[in-house]
Enzyme design. Structure first.
Site, PDB file in Angstrom:
ATOM      1  N   ILE A  51       0.900  -1.170   0.000  1.00  0.00           N
ATOM      2  CA  ILE A  51       0.000   0.000   0.000  1.00  0.00           C
ATOM      3  C   ILE A  51       0.933   1.213   0.000  1.00  0.00           C
ATOM      4  O   ILE A  51       1.939   1.238   0.722  1.00  0.00           O
ATOM      5  CB  ILE A  51      -0.949  -0.017   1.222  1.00  0.00           C
ATOM      6  N   SER A  52       0.616   2.215  -0.816  1.00  0.00           N
ATOM      7  CA  SER A  52       1.521   3.357  -0.959  1.00  0.00           C
ATOM      8  C   SER A  52       1.594   4.180   0.317  1.00  0.00           C
ATOM      9  O   SER A  52       0.673   4.187   1.141  1.00  0.00           O
ATOM     10  CB  SER A  52       1.042   4.265  -2.091  1.00  0.00           C
ATOM     11  N   GLN A  53       2.700   4.917   0.429  1.00  0.00           N
ATOM     12  CA  GLN A  53       2.887   5.901   1.506  1.00  0.00           C
ATOM     13  C   GLN A  53       1.788   6.964   1.371  1.00  0.00           C
ATOM     14  O   GLN A  53       1.508   7.415   0.254  1.00  0.00           O
ATOM     15  CB  GLN A  53       4.265   6.499   1.284  1.00  0.00           C
TER      16      GLN A  53
END
Ligand code: SAH
Length: 208
Positions: A51-53
């Protein structure tokens, strides 16, 4: 919590900040990682994906510069976090994921959140989604060595594509806009994404 970090890092778009304050990021993580949900970092979501930052989600969403009711194509549904942010902004969201397990879990989260403006598709998203084109925005949340032509072909006039372009180790965020005289490209800083697996991008998973 997330919004404090984002404001400190220069995110100004109020709608994006409000959407990120609303959405519980812990719902998108495996239970053992829930306590890290508000860390300023990407996190593993299974199947070798991440999951992206939050900062990158905010930057990419703001870069699309979309309005309520616009159509947006997302490639790489993953946990569905970025998808849910787009849906909460009142966009009509079309999202494509190649791994069935991740897509099933993301769809369950959309139901739980009552988000009914998301259409999902299982498959290779590098070819876009021609039956649903054109799109005012296209967002790719996996890395490509160069921009797959179908994605710019499916951009509406004035539309923007936001995509990480580079090698497996690091990429640059590229924003392509379909202007009156053709496609214009600008760069928006370094990022690090997992690869887009496709005959039009990276053909093999580097970790297998
Ligand atoms: N936006 C996601 C991050 C996803 S990570 C989130 O917020 O959680 C990148 C995702 O792209 C992974 O789920 C991976 O399976 C998917 N992916 C990789 N290649 C793909 C392809 N060719 N088509 C569609 N999805 C792809």
């Amino acid at each position: 919590m997330v919004t404090g970090q984002l404001v400190n890092r220069g995110i100004r778009d109020r709608r994006v900040l409000a959407a990120m304050a609303w959405l519980p990021r812990e719902w998108f993580l495996p239970p053992r990682l829930e306590r890290q949900a508000y860390d300023d970092a990407p996190l593993p979501i299974g199947n070798g994906q991440t999951i992206s930052q939050p900062l990158i989600v905010a930057l990419m969403t703001a870069a699309l510069s979309l309005r309520r009711g616009d159509r947006v194509l997302e490639i790489g549904t993953g946990s569905g976090y970025q998808t849910a942010i787009l849906a909460h902004l009142g966009l009509r969201v079309y999202t494509v994921e190649r791994l069935p397990d991740l897509l099933v879990e993301a769809e369950e989260r959309f139901r739980r959140l009552g988000l009914d403006n998301i259409e999902t598709r299982l498959g290779d998203g590098a070819g876009g989604w021609p039956e649903r084109a054109p799109f005012q925005g296209v967002i790719v949340t996996a890395a490509v060595p160069c921009v797959p032509p179908p994605l710019t072909d499916q951009l509406a006039p004035g539309g923007r594509l936001v995509i990480p372009v580079g090698d497996l180790a690091s990429q640059e965020l590229v924003i392509v806009e379909r202007g009156p005289t053709g496609l214009r490209e600008r760069r928006a800083g370094g990022v690090r994404f997992v690869p887009l697996i496709s005959r039009l991008a990276f053909t093999e998973e580097p970790w297998t």
